[in-house]
Design a protein around this motif. Structure first.
Motif, PDB file in Angstrom:
ATOM      1  N   MET A  92       0.754  -1.233  -0.066  1.00 47.59           N
ATOM      2  CA  MET A  92       0.244   0.178  -0.003  1.00 47.59           C
ATOM      3  C   MET A  92       0.906   1.262  -0.094  1.00 47.59           C
ATOM      4  O   MET A  92       1.881   1.404   0.821  1.00 47.59           O
ATOM      5  N   ALA A  93       0.487   2.125  -0.949  1.00 49.78           N
ATOM      6  CA  ALA A  93       1.255   3.386  -1.067  1.00 49.78           C
ATOM      7  C   ALA A  93       0.331   4.576  -0.625  1.00 49.78           C
ATOM      8  O   ALA A  93      -0.849   4.393  -0.882  1.00 49.78           O
ATOM      9  N   LEU A  94       0.914   5.756  -0.121  1.00 47.85           N
ATOM     10  CA  LEU A  94       0.097   6.873  -0.003  1.00 47.85           C
ATOM     11  C   LEU A  94       0.199   7.877  -1.299  1.00 47.85           C
ATOM     12  O   LEU A  94       1.160   7.949  -1.782  1.00 47.85           O
ATOM     13  N   ARG A  95      -1.105   8.530  -1.366  1.00 43.72           N
ATOM     14  CA  ARG A  95      -0.922   9.492  -2.520  1.00 43.72           C
ATOM     15  C   ARG A  95      -0.186  10.621  -1.866  1.00 43.72           C
ATOM     16  O   ARG A  95      -0.640  11.383  -0.692  1.00 43.72           O
ATOM     17  N   HIS A  96       0.631  11.231  -2.379  1.00 44.61           N
ATOM     18  CA  HIS A  96       1.355  12.655  -1.641  1.00 44.61           C
ATOM     19  C   HIS A  96       1.039  13.812  -2.432  1.00 44.61           C
ATOM     20  O   HIS A  96       1.517  14.073  -3.678  1.00 44.61           O
ATOM     21  N   GLU A  97      -0.259  14.345  -1.918  1.00 38.07           N
ATOM     22  CA  GLU A  97      -0.556  15.653  -2.849  1.00 38.07           C
ATOM     23  C   GLU A  97      -0.474  16.974  -1.358  1.00 38.07           C
ATOM     24  O   GLU A  97      -1.300  16.963  -1.059  1.00 38.07           O
ATOM     25  N   PRO A  98       0.428  17.483  -1.556  1.00 39.27           N
ATOM     26  CA  PRO A  98       0.767  18.584  -0.596  1.00 39.27           C
ATOM     27  C   PRO A  98      -0.349  19.484  -0.397  1.00 39.27           C
ATOM     28  O   PRO A  98      -0.833  20.080  -1.399  1.00 39.27           O
ATOM     29  N   THR A  99      -0.960  19.772   0.791  1.00 36.87           N
ATOM     30  CA  THR A  99      -1.981  20.742   1.184  1.00 36.87           C
ATOM     31  C   THR A  99      -1.355  22.083   1.580  1.00 36.87           C
ATOM     32  O   THR A  99      -0.058  22.081   1.799  1.00 36.87           O
ATOM     33  N   ALA A 100      -2.277  22.991   1.547  1.00 35.40           N
ATOM     34  CA  ALA A 100      -1.606  24.205   2.202  1.00 35.40           C
ATOM     35  C   ALA A 100      -1.012  24.099   3.648  1.00 35.40           C
ATOM     36  O   ALA A 100      -0.099  24.809   3.986  1.00 35.40           O
ATOM     37  N   SER A 101      -1.854  23.083   4.371  1.00 32.39           N
ATOM     38  CA  SER A 101      -1.316  23.119   5.866  1.00 32.39           C
ATOM     39  C   SER A 101       0.219  22.319   5.616  1.00 32.39           C
ATOM     40  O   SER A 101       0.913  22.587   6.604  1.00 32.39           O
ATOM     41  N   TYR A 102       0.237  21.486   4.918  1.00 30.07           N
ATOM     42  CA  TYR A 102       1.757  20.721   4.738  1.00 30.07           C
ATOM     43  C   TYR A 102       2.807  21.715   4.227  1.00 30.07           C
ATOM     44  O   TYR A 102       3.775  21.738   4.848  1.00 30.07           O
ATOM     45  N   HIS A 103       2.294  22.796   3.481  1.00 31.32           N
ATOM     46  CA  HIS A 103       3.336  23.983   3.155  1.00 31.32           C
ATOM     47  C   HIS A 103       3.704  24.733   4.361  1.00 31.32           C
ATOM     48  O   HIS A 103       4.837  25.252   4.656  1.00 31.32           O
ATOM     49  N   SER A 104       2.667  25.060   5.056  1.00 28.73           N
ATOM     50  CA  SER A 104       2.627  25.710   6.349  1.00 28.73           C
ATOM     51  C   SER A 104       3.847  25.027   7.444  1.00 28.73           C
ATOM     52  O   SER A 104       4.681  25.564   7.892  1.00 28.73           O
ATOM     53  N   GLU A 140      -4.873   0.512  -5.109  1.00 24.55           N
ATOM     54  CA  GLU A 140      -4.926  -0.880  -4.425  1.00 24.55           C
ATOM     55  C   GLU A 140      -5.288  -1.031  -3.029  1.00 24.55           C
ATOM     56  O   GLU A 140      -5.766  -1.875  -2.431  1.00 24.55           O
ATOM     57  N   GLY A 141      -4.797   0.059  -2.244  1.00 26.06           N
ATOM     58  CA  GLY A 141      -4.973   0.044  -0.658  1.00 26.06           C
ATOM     59  C   GLY A 141      -6.369   0.459  -0.283  1.00 26.06           C
ATOM     60  O   GLY A 141      -6.764  -0.266   0.542  1.00 26.06           O
ATOM     61  N   ARG A 142      -7.105   1.304  -1.089  1.00 28.05           N
ATOM     62  CA  ARG A 142      -8.514   1.239  -0.899  1.00 28.05           C
ATOM     63  C   ARG A 142      -9.350  -0.067  -1.258  1.00 28.05           C
ATOM     64  O   ARG A 142      -9.969  -0.382  -0.585  1.00 28.05           O
ATOM     65  N   ARG A 143      -8.910  -0.457  -2.351  1.00 28.73           N
ATOM     66  CA  ARG A 143      -9.651  -1.675  -2.796  1.00 28.73           C
ATOM     67  C   ARG A 143      -9.424  -2.808  -1.684  1.00 28.73           C
ATOM     68  O   ARG A 143     -10.375  -3.797  -1.297  1.00 28.73           O
ATOM     69  N   ASP A 144      -8.088  -2.878  -1.260  1.00 24.95           N
ATOM     70  CA  ASP A 144      -7.903  -3.939  -0.192  1.00 24.95           C
ATOM     71  C   ASP A 144      -8.792  -3.511   1.230  1.00 24.95           C
ATOM     72  O   ASP A 144      -9.160  -4.351   1.682  1.00 24.95           O
ATOM     73  N   HIS A 145      -8.841  -2.359   1.470  1.00 25.60           N
ATOM     74  CA  HIS A 145      -9.648  -2.063   2.753  1.00 25.60           C
ATOM     75  C   HIS A 145     -11.090  -2.555   2.596  1.00 25.60           C
ATOM     76  O   HIS A 145     -11.970  -3.060   3.395  1.00 25.60           O
ATOM     77  N   LEU A 146     -11.772  -2.104   1.222  1.00 25.26           N
ATOM     78  CA  LEU A 146     -13.048  -2.583   1.054  1.00 25.26           C
ATOM     79  C   LEU A 146     -13.273  -3.859   0.873  1.00 25.26           C
ATOM     80  O   LEU A 146     -14.313  -4.373   1.339  1.00 25.26           O
ATOM     81  N   ALA A 147     -12.357  -4.661   0.573  1.00 25.84           N
ATOM     82  CA  ALA A 147     -12.327  -6.033   0.695  1.00 25.84           C
ATOM     83  C   ALA A 147     -12.251  -6.790   2.071  1.00 25.84           C
ATOM     84  O   ALA A 147     -12.976  -7.909   2.313  1.00 25.84           O
ATOM     85  N   ARG A 148     -11.630  -6.047   2.878  1.00 24.72           N
ATOM     86  CA  ARG A 148     -11.758  -6.518   4.199  1.00 24.72           C
ATOM     87  C   ARG A 148     -12.873  -6.019   4.969  1.00 24.72           C
ATOM     88  O   ARG A 148     -13.233  -6.813   6.074  1.00 24.72           O
ATOM     89  N   HIS A 149     -13.399  -4.755   4.733  1.00 28.63           N
ATOM     90  CA  HIS A 149     -14.523  -4.278   5.482  1.00 28.63           C
ATOM     91  C   HIS A 149     -15.579  -3.788   4.324  1.00 28.63           C
ATOM     92  O   HIS A 149     -15.481  -2.865   3.649  1.00 28.63           O
ATOM     93  N   ARG A 150     -16.375  -5.083   3.911  1.00 29.25           N
ATOM     94  CA  ARG A 150     -17.560  -4.606   3.025  1.00 29.25           C
ATOM     95  C   ARG A 150     -18.376  -3.603   3.377  1.00 29.25           C
ATOM     96  O   ARG A 150     -19.038  -3.599   4.536  1.00 29.25           O
TER      97      ARG A 150
END
Length: 252
Positions: free
Chosen positions: A1-13, A156-166
Motif C-alpha cells: 500500500m502506498a500513500l498519495r502525496h498531494e501537499p496541502t496548504a497545511s503541509y506547506h505551512s 490498491e490500498g482502497r480496494r484492499d480495505h473495502l475487501a476486508r470491510h464490506r
C-alpha cells in the motif's frame, strides 16, 4: 500500500514552520524576526503569521529584547523522555482550542496497520462527540474520517480495505457500491474537506481534512448535529485553515 502525496496548504505551512523552528533552535540565545527572514528566506508577512501560530502553540517564545527562543512545547517534544505523553498533551490542547473555535467536536485519526483509528478527540457538553454505534474500523465507507483516510491511499490500498470491510448500509444515504465509492474517492480533491451528510448516522453531519505525516495517513475531523448542518462547510473550512498546528506536532 502506498500513500498519495498531494501537499496541502497545511503541509506547506508546516514545512515553513519547521524551518523557522530549526533556525530558532540553532540560535539558542535568541534570533529576531529580521534575522529569521534572512536565514529562512520566508517573506516577512508570512513569517509574522507563522511566528504568531508558533507562539500560540508554545513552540517559540519572545524574550525581552524581542528575539525568539525555543518554547516549552518544543522543548518537551524534543526530549526523548516522555515524548509520547508530551505529544498527546500538546495535541489535546490544540484539539481543545479547535473545538472551541469551530464550535464542534473534533477528532484526530490515523490509518494504522490497515485500520481506521480515532486516536484523540475533544468534545464538550455543548459540542458532543458522535455516537459510535458502528465501530469506525468497519465503517470507513460511510464516515468523513474513513473516507478522508481512504483518499490518501492508492487505488490498491482502497480496494484492499473495502475487501476486508464490506460496505454495509448504515442509513439510506450510505454508499454501498464499491465502484461508486472508489470513483468518488478518486475524484476527491486533497484540498477540499470530505463530508458525511448522514451517511454514518441519522441526525449527524461530519467533515474531515487530510493530515499526511510521513508514511502514515491521518485526518482531522469534526461532527455536528443535523440542526447545525448549515454551519458544516464554514466549520470545515476553518478546520482546514487551522490544521497546521496539529500536523506540526506530528512532524516534530
Amino acid at each position: 500500500m502506498a500513500l498519495r502525496h498531494e501537499p496541502t496548504a497545511s503541509y506547506h505551512s508546516v514545512q515553513d514552520a519547521l524551518r523557522v523552528l530549526e533556525t530558532v533552535a540553532r540560535r539558542g540565545t535568541g534570533i529576531n524576526e529580521t534575522e529569521l527572514a534572512r536565514e529562512t528566506g520566508i517573506a516577512t508577512e508570512r513569517l509574522t503569521t507563522l511566528l504568531r501560530m508558533l507562539r500560540r502553540e508554545a513552540y517559540v517564545e519572545q524574550i525581552t529584547d524581542g528575539a525568539y527562543v525555543a518554547g516549552a512545547a518544543f522543548t518537551r517534544l524534543g526530549s526523548a523522555d516522555g515524548h509520547r505523553q508530551a505529544l498527546r498533551d500538546t495535541l489535546q490542547r490544540t484539539l481543545d482550542r479547535l473545538r472551541d473555535s469551530v464550535g464542534a467536536a473534533v477528532y484526530l485519526s490515523r490509518y494504522v496497520d490497515g485500520e481506521v483509528s480515532v486516536t484523540q478527540y475533544a468534545d464538550s457538553p455543548a459540542t458532543p462527540k458522535v455516537n459510535e454505534w458502528v465501530d469506525f474500523r468497519h465503517s470507513a465507507h460511510a464516515t468523513a474520517v474513513g473516507k478522508s483516510l481512504l483518499t490518501q491511499l492508492d487505488h490498491e490500498g482502497r480496494r484492499d480495505h473495502l475487501a476486508r470491510h464490506r460496505p454495509a448500509r448504515l442509513t439510506s444515504r450510505t454508499i454501498t457500491s464499491d465502484r461508486l465509492l472508489l470513483s468518488k474517492l478518486a475524484a476527491q480533491p486533497p484540498t477540499v474537506p470530505v463530508l458525511d451528510l448522514q451517511e454514518y448516522a441519522v441526525g449527524t453531519v461530519c467533515a474531515a481534512v487530510p493530515l499526511t505525516a510521513g508514511s502514515t495517513a491521518g485526518c482531522l475531523a469534526l461532527s455536528l448535529p443535523l440542526e447545525h448542518a448549515h454551519r458544516l462547510r464554514r466549520a470545515a473550512d476553518a478546520l482546514n485553515r487551522n490544521a497546521a498546528p496539529v500536523l506540526l506536532s506530528l512532524a516534530i
